[in-house]
Scaffold this active site. Structure first.
Site, PDB file in Angstrom:
ATOM      1  N   GLU A 254      20.697  40.893 -10.882  1.00 19.82           N
ATOM      2  CA  GLU A 254      21.325  40.133  -9.802  1.00 19.82           C
ATOM      3  C   GLU A 254      20.606  40.517  -8.522  1.00 19.82           C
ATOM      4  O   GLU A 254      20.599  41.684  -8.125  1.00 19.82           O
ATOM      5  CB  GLU A 254      22.820  40.441  -9.683  1.00 19.82           C
ATOM      6  CG  GLU A 254      23.474  39.592  -8.598  1.00 19.82           C
ATOM      7  CD  GLU A 254      24.944  39.917  -8.394  1.00 19.82           C
ATOM      8  OE1 GLU A 254      25.289  40.332  -7.276  1.00 19.82           O
ATOM      9  OE2 GLU A 254      25.723  39.753  -9.354  1.00 19.82           O
ATOM     10  N   CYS A 288      26.184  40.758  -2.133  1.00 15.28           N
ATOM     11  CA  CYS A 288      25.203  39.770  -2.601  1.00 15.28           C
ATOM     12  C   CYS A 288      25.732  38.345  -2.497  1.00 15.28           C
ATOM     13  O   CYS A 288      24.965  37.413  -2.269  1.00 15.28           O
ATOM     14  CB  CYS A 288      24.804  40.079  -4.047  1.00 15.28           C
ATOM     15  SG  CYS A 288      23.965  41.660  -4.257  1.00 15.28           S
TER      16      CYS A 288
END
Length: 517
Positions: A254, A288
């Site tokens: 990720e 994120c």
């Protein structure tokens, strides 16, 4: 409520997978709220990684032989221990990361949800499954799931528990061992939870924690692991993917994001303005999936900007170990410089600062105000590059079509948020966005917390998925076991090859009438 005591850190330090800890060079760990020294952490070497892998490989062989249900039961017990010790775990998270209490609780929730989900569903995901064979009735074909072996896990500092322990849980239940490199700024966030995992019954050699620099410890892990789980920047992820490809091992990553929000006519702007503060400024934007771009239809833009600015100006900052404040500290001086640099660059090139725009050393050494910008243009650093801080830019658009086009006009594709007049309109917009997760009527929480659904990025925001069946199956190798019954494919005695092949043909034709599975 103070930070955890020195004795607490001494206890956790003993869990590091390094021999002769006291003789090792150490790194100072600071309390982010104050910048004062909390404790130290020993610095690992490549030799420490070698030793951890040797022990992990031995432990993994025995662990993989245990029934899935038995492995999963340890994580059900871990969940109970986590609930019992959650206040202490949140104290450690706040001390090392500077999070406010609510954001520290997000980490607890992630671990609770993941441990429960995989403990309850692992048997269904991992047990052998029979599928249609070559010759109906004459071939039995079964798919089995074998663990990869030893999984390398390189964890970030922004959510050091959720993005280490929650990723390790499915890897371990799947029968793997795990060697973790925690971020050098937040090792005790990982160790505090590993202590509970050991207490729950996880063999110590099966999950090793080796702190140290990425160039040394991280590189050694990548060189030896059988699969890599990484969360961090796109630049680092691309480099690690190349290294994994050279070894023909898998990687799940990720990576970065420049996540958009779309606000259309008909949306409840009071609700959107309040929710946008969470979407953009939770964990000081060091998330994120945090929103950094907002596209608003021009007809409602002035009203939205005013309401959002008012909500942002009321977003309180502080350093307490309780739930009083909503805005957390940045993790480091480097992060403060990055955020200040983006805002100062935008301001110098003509952007308008609607709210915030200043560092706040009066609150704490690493605090920066939640900041809203308008009039942001392409030449500004914050326009397309991830800030990873409490900064969001608002862009006016003529209509929904322009909003969708601009939201998709990025190299990233991690998360998005949509606010519309009704759910149906919001979901229709969501289906056209190139992002791994889209939240309708929220910023990031619902998709992040839906652990039965995959979470990850498109484009340069990553590859692979955490959560859901994908989140555990990625840590396994599918093995097909096909057993021939009664006869095999060779020509039986007494038959010519031609006669035998003609007899097989009708059987093969029957296959088209069978249900697919």
């Amino acid at each position: 409520m103070p930070a955890p005591s020195a004795a607490t850190f001494d206890r956790l330090r003993s869990l590091v997978a390094i021999d002769d800890i006291d003789a090792r060079q150490s790194k100072v760990i600071e309390e982010v709220f104050t910048g004062k020294e909390l404790t130290t952490i020993p610095i690992g070497t490549a030799a420490d990684v070698d030793a951890a892998f040797a022990k992990a490989r031995k432990a993994q062989v025995e662990w993989a032989q245990r029934p899935i249900k038995e492995r999963a039961a340890i994580f059900a017990k871990f969940r109970d221990l986590l609930m019992k010790n959650r206040e202490f775990i949140m104290d450690v998270a706040q001390a090392e990361t500077g999070k406010v209490r609510a954001n520290a609780q997000e980490e607890i929730v992630s671990m609770l949800l993941n441990s429960r989900y995989y403990a309850q569903n692992a048997v269904e995901f991992l047990e052998p499954k029979q599928v249609q064979g070559l010759l109906p009735g004459l071939t039995k074909t079964v798919i089995r799931r074998q663990p990869k072996g030893v999984v390398g896990l390189i964890a970030p500092w922004n959510y050091p528990m959720a993005l280490s322990i929650s990723d390790a849980i499915p890897a371990l239940i799947a029968g793997n061992a795990v060697v973790v490199k925690p971020d050098s700024q937040t090792p005790y966030c990982v160790l505090a939870n590993v202590e509970l995992l050991y207490e729950a019954g996880l063999p110590r050699d099966l999950m090793a924690i080796v702190p140290g620099p990425g160039s040394v410890v991280g590189a050694a892990i990548v060189a030896q692991c059988d699969y890599l789980m990484f969360t961090g920047s796109t630049a680092t992820g691309l480099a690690l993917a190349e290294q994994c490809a050279a070894r023909l091992i898998g990687i799940s990553a990720e990576l970065g994001g420049k996540n958009p929000m779309i606000v259309t006519k008909g949306a409840n702007l009071d609700t959107v303005a309040e929710a946008a503060t969470r979407a953009c400024f939770s964990n000081a934007g060091q998330l994120c999936v945090s929103i950094e771009r907002i596209y608003v239809e021009d007809e409602i833009a002035d009203e939205f900007i005013r309401k959002f600015a008012d909500a942002t100006n009321n977003f309180s900052m502080g350093t307490s170990y309780d739930y009083v404040h909503k805005m957390s500290s940045l993790i480091s001086e480097d992060q403060v410089k990055t955020v200040s640099g983006h805002v100062d660059d935008a301001r110098a090139k003509g952007a308008t600062v609607i709210a915030g725009g200043n560092a706040r050393p009066d609150v704490g050494p690493r605090f920066y105000e939640p900041t809203i910008l308008t009039d942001v243009t392409e030449e500004m650093e914050c326009c397309r590059n991830e800030t990873f801080g409490p900064v969001v830019s608002i862009y006016r658009v003529a209509d929904v079509e322009e909003a969708i086009a601009k939201a998709n006009d990025t190299k990233y594709g991690l998360n998005a948020s949509v606010w519309a007049a009704n759910d149906a309109e919001g979901e229709a917009i969501a289906a056209r966005l190139r992002a791994g997760s889209v939240n309708v009527n929220e910023g990031y929480g619902p998709s992040m917390g839906s652990v039965a659904a995959p979470m990850g990025g498109m484009k340069e925001s990553g590859l692979g998925r955490r959560h859901g069946p994908d989140g555990i199956l990625k840590y396994t190798e599918p093995q097909t076991v096909a057993t021939s019954r009664v006869v095999n494919l060779g020509t039986p005695p007494g038959f010519s090859d031609e006669t035998w092949q003609k007899m097989l043909t009708p059987l093969l034709d029957v296959v088209k009438y069978l249900p697919g599975r």
